[in-house]
Design a protein around this motif. Structure first.
Motif, short mmCIF file in Angstrom:
data_model
loop_
_atom_site.label_atom_id
_atom_site.label_comp_id
_atom_site.label_asym_id
_atom_site.label_seq_id
_atom_site.Cartn_x
_atom_site.Cartn_y
_atom_site.Cartn_z
N GLN A 36 0.91 -1.15 0.09
CA GLN A 36 -0.18 0.09 -0.02
C GLN A 36 0.87 1.14 -0.05
O GLN A 36 0.52 2.09 -0.88
CB GLN A 36 -0.90 0.02 1.36
CG GLN A 36 -1.88 -1.14 1.07
CD GLN A 36 -2.77 -1.31 2.62
OE1 GLN A 36 -2.30 -0.73 3.47
NE2 GLN A 36 -4.21 -1.35 2.19
N ASN A 40 1.69 4.43 -3.31
CA ASN A 40 1.71 5.80 -3.05
C ASN A 40 3.06 6.49 -3.91
O ASN A 40 2.84 7.63 -4.18
CB ASN A 40 1.86 6.33 -1.50
CG ASN A 40 0.14 5.90 -0.89
OD1 ASN A 40 -0.65 5.87 -1.58
ND2 ASN A 40 0.37 5.78 0.55
N GLU A 52 -1.53 -3.27 -6.70
CA GLU A 52 -2.90 -3.62 -6.76
C GLU A 52 -3.33 -5.23 -6.37
O GLU A 52 -3.86 -5.85 -5.64
CB GLU A 52 -3.85 -3.02 -7.54
CG GLU A 52 -4.07 -1.58 -7.43
CD GLU A 52 -5.21 -1.19 -8.22
OE1 GLU A 52 -5.84 -0.21 -7.92
OE2 GLU A 52 -5.11 -1.50 -9.43
N TYR A 85 -4.21 6.73 0.90
CA TYR A 85 -3.76 6.99 -0.35
C TYR A 85 -3.13 8.54 -0.64
O TYR A 85 -3.83 9.20 -0.02
CB TYR A 85 -4.72 6.79 -1.62
CG TYR A 85 -4.33 6.98 -2.81
CD1 TYR A 85 -3.67 5.81 -3.49
CD2 TYR A 85 -4.74 8.12 -3.45
CE1 TYR A 85 -3.15 6.27 -4.89
CE2 TYR A 85 -4.16 8.48 -4.80
CZ TYR A 85 -3.31 7.53 -5.52
OH TYR A 85 -2.99 7.88 -6.86
N SER A 86 -2.14 8.44 -1.36
CA SER A 86 -1.60 9.68 -1.81
C SER A 86 -1.07 9.64 -3.12
O SER A 86 -0.66 8.70 -3.64
CB SER A 86 -0.39 10.18 -0.57
OG SER A 86 0.71 9.43 -1.01
N HIS A 87 -0.89 10.81 -3.79
CA HIS A 87 -0.35 10.63 -4.94
C HIS A 87 0.92 10.89 -4.93
O HIS A 87 1.65 11.73 -4.08
CB HIS A 87 -1.02 12.16 -5.83
CG HIS A 87 -1.05 12.08 -7.31
ND1 HIS A 87 0.08 12.40 -7.95
CD2 HIS A 87 -2.10 11.53 -7.90
CE1 HIS A 87 -0.16 12.20 -9.11
NE2 HIS A 87 -1.22 11.55 -9.23
#
Length: 172
Positions: A36, A40, A52, A85-87
């Protein structure tokens, strides 16, 4: 055969099976958290999709192993918190894992998982556990092939020195 002559699902797990499943589950929980986090950082769409898929596969394994342990009265290891989640652009360049690093870490995890699955298969006396880890081994081998192919296609594969010809005068 005594205690091992009945229904395999009613056979007790031996201490090695308990320890191996519990330890494998602990590693899975850490892998999910790591993947995970890597998601990111991943800038490549194919790598993100692979991550994923790896998380989904690890979650399936996690549920199956937790079920076996619960049915046998074994307490479960703690789970790390879900990663938000982050970009990738929100993470400073110097603090971000780059895509080839992420891919190399995934390949290492797959190789380690293959060894773990083989060990659990070899020590199991219950066929259901051996078969479960046989399936995990097959899944990991397929994931390893995907990572290898992706690393080759993206130019991320770092080869060791290639041995093309033996020096002259050397006999084996």
């Amino acid at each position: 055969m005594g205690i091992l002559s009945g229904n395999q699902y009613e056979e007790p797990m031996h201490y090695g099976e308990v320890f191996s499943l519990w330890t494998y589950l602990t590693g899975l929980k850490g892998a999910i958290s790591s993947y995970q986090t890597y998601m990111n950082h991943a800038g490549d769409a194919d790598l993100f999709k692979l991550l994923e898929d790896m998380v989904d596969g690890a979650r399936r394994e996690e549920m199956e192993i937790e079920q076996v342990l619960k049915e046998n009265g074994v307490g479960l290891p703690p789970s790390p918190p879900e990663r938000p989640y982050s970009h990738p652009e929100d993470i400073p360049i110097g603090a971000r894992f780059n895509d080839p690093e992420i891919s190399a870490m995934i390949a290492k995890d797959i190789a380690t998982g293959l060894v773990s699955c083989s060990q659990i298969i070899g020590e199991s006396t219950r066929e259901d556990i051996a078969m479960l880890f046989g399936q995990y081994h097959t899944n990991k081998a397929q994931a390893g092939a995907k990572v290898l192919r992706m690393n080759k296609e993206k130019g991320w594969l770092v080869l060791p020195p290639l041995h093309m010809n033996a020096p002259q005068g050397v006999t084996v």
